[in-house]
Write an enzyme that holds these catalytic residues in place. Structure first.
Site, PDB file in Angstrom:
ATOM      1  N   GLU A 113       0.849  -1.188   0.000  1.00 18.85           N
ATOM      2  CA  GLU A 113       0.000   0.000   0.000  1.00 18.85           C
ATOM      3  C   GLU A 113       0.886   1.239   0.000  1.00 18.85           C
ATOM      4  O   GLU A 113       1.856   1.291   0.764  1.00 18.85           O
ATOM      5  CB  GLU A 113      -0.928   0.027   1.214  1.00 18.85           C
ATOM      6  N   GLU A 166      -9.621   3.707   6.438  1.00 13.55           N
ATOM      7  CA  GLU A 166      -8.813   4.273   7.519  1.00 13.55           C
ATOM      8  C   GLU A 166      -9.616   4.993   8.589  1.00 13.55           C
ATOM      9  O   GLU A 166      -9.291   4.918   9.774  1.00 13.55           O
ATOM     10  CB  GLU A 166      -7.750   5.203   6.936  1.00 13.55           C
ATOM     11  N   GLU A 207      -5.566  -2.515  12.972  1.00 12.53           N
ATOM     12  CA  GLU A 207      -5.269  -3.417  11.858  1.00 12.53           C
ATOM     13  C   GLU A 207      -6.265  -4.566  11.773  1.00 12.53           C
ATOM     14  O   GLU A 207      -6.580  -5.040  10.675  1.00 12.53           O
ATOM     15  CB  GLU A 207      -3.845  -3.953  11.993  1.00 12.53           C
TER      16      GLU A 207
END
Length: 836
Positions: free
Chosen positions: A122, A313, A291
């Site tokens: 990413e 996010e 996470e």
């Protein structure tokens, strides 16, 4: 991208950790929805040897046309094809040192050096390790096969299916097929990993390099708890057969949510009770939870374009706090959320040049100084606001509806609104589109007209047009839909809270007779600032600060809003300091952290008599707080008290506290003599010792840095190296940093230096002289240096700073956005300094 769709990749990787190259081969199964004569794949820094098309039982070579600028390679077929086909591509690449793509990391313990290799894909770095369609919407399944040294451990997203010894000291490791997922979630790595498994949920495992395996227990516990919470709350079982938490020495970010194989910086997974502070412990739990939330938000349901990255996010940031608060309510997580998320976002979003939460999309997205505080912090703050508006029942139902509807697929922002409107009768689309799709946030100007309250909206910014803000006054900005919560206090001592959605430029509320005070944004869940234009209104609230009638969040919010108005030139610093007199007996973690942050910034920005006034208030104020909570951690005290103490100690020293100086210097000498310092004050003791003990601290810190095996302690030492009290030693420390400190942490002394009163006068010139060295930093870490140095160290030499960058922010590899933000904050600070 829609004409030819990737379906499945078989990825074969053979890394050589001695020569730092790898041999790769992919077999890509794709589907041509219309007749196609070519396919464009992303590829960067790869040497492609051969490519063959396999269709209808034949195998024919393909022509290759690379485009390095576009980071693509076009594969031309010798015929037009339709339906399913396969490409077989052989290639090679380097195991780089950029902490992106397929890169190398090193563990150094004394004279022993171990090399490992791992991936970080990413945002758009999968193309550095394999030819692929490197876009989040290009979901596919993956089989990974690795050929590695027989003595090392290979790891990927799935479980190991088979492991076969080869004749040359190698072994072939085959992993199970992944679910359908975006390419940036693919992971493979190899190294001398040591493993541990959770006893209560064997799916949860953790890995570290040798010597770190004994520090995995807490991470396993937090991982199991986070997984259990998410499965229960989201109502969807975790889709993978295992969840690995992997600590690695070199990592640019905090962690990465690769599906089934999450990677962490060592300090965010490994916990040593002797060296990890309470703040470090809480940060570990929060990052692990973040996470694991991603395993649903981002992995199960991914963004259809990078512009929707906030769906990953913002939710992971917000829900991580829910997970931590669920298991540890005594940690006051939501108060910490206001300090670490909401306040950070509002400071960044108060610049005129700021992106919306829904950022521009396309082939690339860059998480940087411009976008990160908006995507992560502001997005989480807006979700906090929305959750309060729709209520927990509807919020929970909306989440489940969204995830179940779009599982294993991609989503856009509108899909979230639709999910909420399916379960709620509130205008969620209107509310969220008004916040997610536009930059900035409102300021509510409040006046009292008899028994009526008049509220007017405008956009809040630090800078007016003359200082780089709005270039025109073409009329009022369209109103935000503001979920407004008020608490009204009556003269008989009673109070009442009520809610409304303010979706117009102006609102008038009738309060009734006997109202003596009104607090807007009661509970501080709203993402807006409030300006009480009538002094009597603010004075009435100050009385309720002093007697604790207001909750800690509201006491924090009042002084935060007032200090923001100081920075915007709408209130004086003196009025802020006068208002703080209401906090002389303050004992709340959140208000005290906010006040300490603001006083620190004010002391760095203003000068002369105004700075002396800040210091004359700050030193006794912090000494009083430290006198009440004590300098040493106590066994049964609140966790927030431990964190507050560590945050205040070094600031008290800089403000002139003789008591804190003497205590810290004595503890540092004890540490140099081989003694032990409690981890909750270790960082403060190291910084105070560095500041107070010239000639002694620097050599000891450098030696300790080279001998400690704790990443927590290494980071504390590096912060202390930026806290030395004289220029000669600081320059020596910065040279040591450039030569001896791994890239992942090289920014830490510089960031600390930028807030060091002994360095702010000369650090800018040091940075410009060493820009070639700094440009070797990872771009994200270089941005942190620019963000810290320019706004403070550029004061008094603005012409030099602007001349250095000129019309070309790319003078540094930090990137134009980071430079523009830093220059904007320099202008904010410059005006604040001149306001007196």
């Amino acid at each position: 991208m829609n004409d030819v769709i990737p379906i499945h990749y078989v990825v074969r990787i053979a890394p050589d950790l001695e020569t730092l190259v790898f041999q790769g081969r992919i077999t890509l199964t794709a589907r041509a929805n219309v007749p196609a004569t070519n396919l464009v794949l992303h590829a960067l820094s790869l040497d492609i040897h051969a490519c063959h098309l396999e269709t209808n039982g034949s195998r024919v070579p393909c022509a290759l046309l690379p485009d390095p600028t576009a980071e693509t390679i076009r594969i031309d077929f010798q015929q037009s094809i339709s339906g399913d086909f396969r490409l077989d591509i052989a290639y090679a690449g380097s195991i780089n040192d950029k902490m992106a793509g397929f890169y190398r990391s090193r563990q150094v313990r004394g004279t022993t050096v171990r090399t490992l290799a791992l991936t970080q894909f990413e945002e758009s770095a999968a193309r550095m390790a394999l030819p692929c369609v490197d876009h989040p919407a290009a979901k596919a399944t993956f089989d990974v096969v690795m050929v590695v040294d027989a003595s090392l451990q290979a790891v990927s997203n799935g479980e190991i299916v088979s492991e076969t010894e080869l004749d040359d000291g190698k072994k072939q490791v085959v992993f199970e097929t992944t679910p359908r997922m975006s390419p940036y979630l693919l992971f493979f790595g190899v190294g001398d990993f040591r493993w541990a498994a959770c006893e209560t949920d064997r799916r949860v495992r953790a890995a570290a390099m040798p010597g770190g395996e004994g520090q995995l227990a807490a991470g396993l516990d937090y991982g199991e708890k986070s997984l259990r919470y998410c499965e229960d709350y989201f109502g969807i079982p975790y889709p993978m057969t295992k969840l690995d938490l992997i600590a690695v020495p070199d990592f640019a970010f905090g962690a990465m949510e690769n599906w089934g194989a999450v990677v962490f910086r060592e300090n965010l997974l490994l916990l040593d009770p002797e060296k990890t502070s309470q703040a470090g412990r809480e940060r570990i739990f929060e990052v692990i939870a973040h996470e694991i939330v991603h395993q649903w938000f981002g992995n199960l349901v991914g963004p259809s374009d990078w512009k929707y990255l906030w769906l990953n996010e913002s939710f992971a940031t917000f829900f991580a706090n829910r997970v931590v608060d669920h298991y540890c309510p005594e940690w006051q997580t939501w108060e910490q959320f206001l300090h670490t998320q909401t306040s950070v976002a509002m400071r960044r979003d108060a610049l005129w040049e700021t992106p919306a939460i829904e950022i521009p999309g396309g082939e690339h997205v860059v998480i940087n100084a411009a976008t990160a505080p908006i995507i992560y912090n502001k997005g989480a703050g807006i979700l906090y606001q929305m959750a309060g508006y729709v209520g927990e029942t509807h919020f929970h139902a909306g989440i489940r509806h969204y995830l179940k509807t779009h599982a294993y697929a991609c989503a856009e922002s509108r899909h979230l609104w639709e999910a909420y409107e399916a379960v709620s009768d509130k205008p969620v689309t209107t509310l969220m589109k008004g916040w997610v799709g536009r930059p900035g946030f409102p300021l509510l100007n409040v006046t009292r007209e008899g028994d009526a309250l008049v509220i007017r909206q405008e956009r809040f910014t630090y800078l007016p047009a003359a200082c780089g803000g709005p270039v025109s006054d073409s009329g009022p900005v369209a109103p935000w839909p503001v979920p407004l919560r008020l608490e009204v206090f009556q003269e008989n001592g009673a109070s009442k809270a009520f809610d409304l959605l303010m979706d117009k430029q102006e609102a008038m509320l009738h309060l009734g007779a006997g109202t003596v005070a009104v607090k807007l944004n009661a509970g501080q869940k709203g993402f807006y600032r409030v300006h009480y234009l009538d002094d009597d209104m603010l004075e009435a609230l100050a009385m309720r600060v002093a007697d604790r009638t207001l909750c800690a969040a509201d006491r924090w919010g009042l002084q935060e809003d007032l200090f923001a108005l100081v920075r915007a030139g709408r209130a004086s610093l003196e009025s802020y300091l006068d208002f703080l007199c209401a906090y002389r007996a303050e004992d709340g973690f959140l208000p005290l952290m906010g006040i300490a942050d603001n006083l620190r910034l004010a002391a760095l920005v203003v000068d002369g008599a105004r700075r002396e006034r800040v210091l004359s208030f700050a030193a006794p104020f912090l000494e009083t707080v430290l006198g009440r909570i004590g300098f040493e951690p106590l066994e049964k005290e609140a966790n927030t008290t431990r964190m507050l103490r560590d945050a205040l100690l070094f600031r008290a020293v800089l403000f002139g506290s003789k008591t804190a100086r003497a205590w810290g210097a004595e503890r540092f000498r004890r540490l140099m003599d081989g003694g032990w310092i409690h981890p909750d004050v270790q960082r403060s003791v190291l910084r105070i010792g560095a500041w107070q003990l010239p000639g002694q601290a620097l050599p000891w810190l450098q030696k300790r840095f080279g001998t400690t095996d704790s990443e927590h302690e290494r980071m504390n030492i590096l912060t202390a190296l930026g806290s030395l009290g004289n220029r000669r030693e600081m320059e020596a420390a910065l040279s040591f940093t450039l030569q001896e400190v791994p890239q992942r942490n090289r920014h830490l002394p510089l960031v600390a230096c930028a807030a060091n009163p002994a360095a702010v006068g000369w650090l800018w010139h040091w940075v410009t002289a060493h820009m070639p060295d700094l440009d070797s930093f990872h771009p994200l870490l270089l941005e942190r240096v620019i963000d810290a140095v320019v706004p403070i160290c550029g004061l008094g030499q603005e012409a030099s700073v602007r001349s250095f960058f000129g019309d070309d922010p790319s003078r540094t590899k930090a990137g134009g956005a980071a430079v523009r933000i830093a220059l904007a904050f320099l202008a904010v600070n410059e005006r604040m300094r001149k306001a007196g």
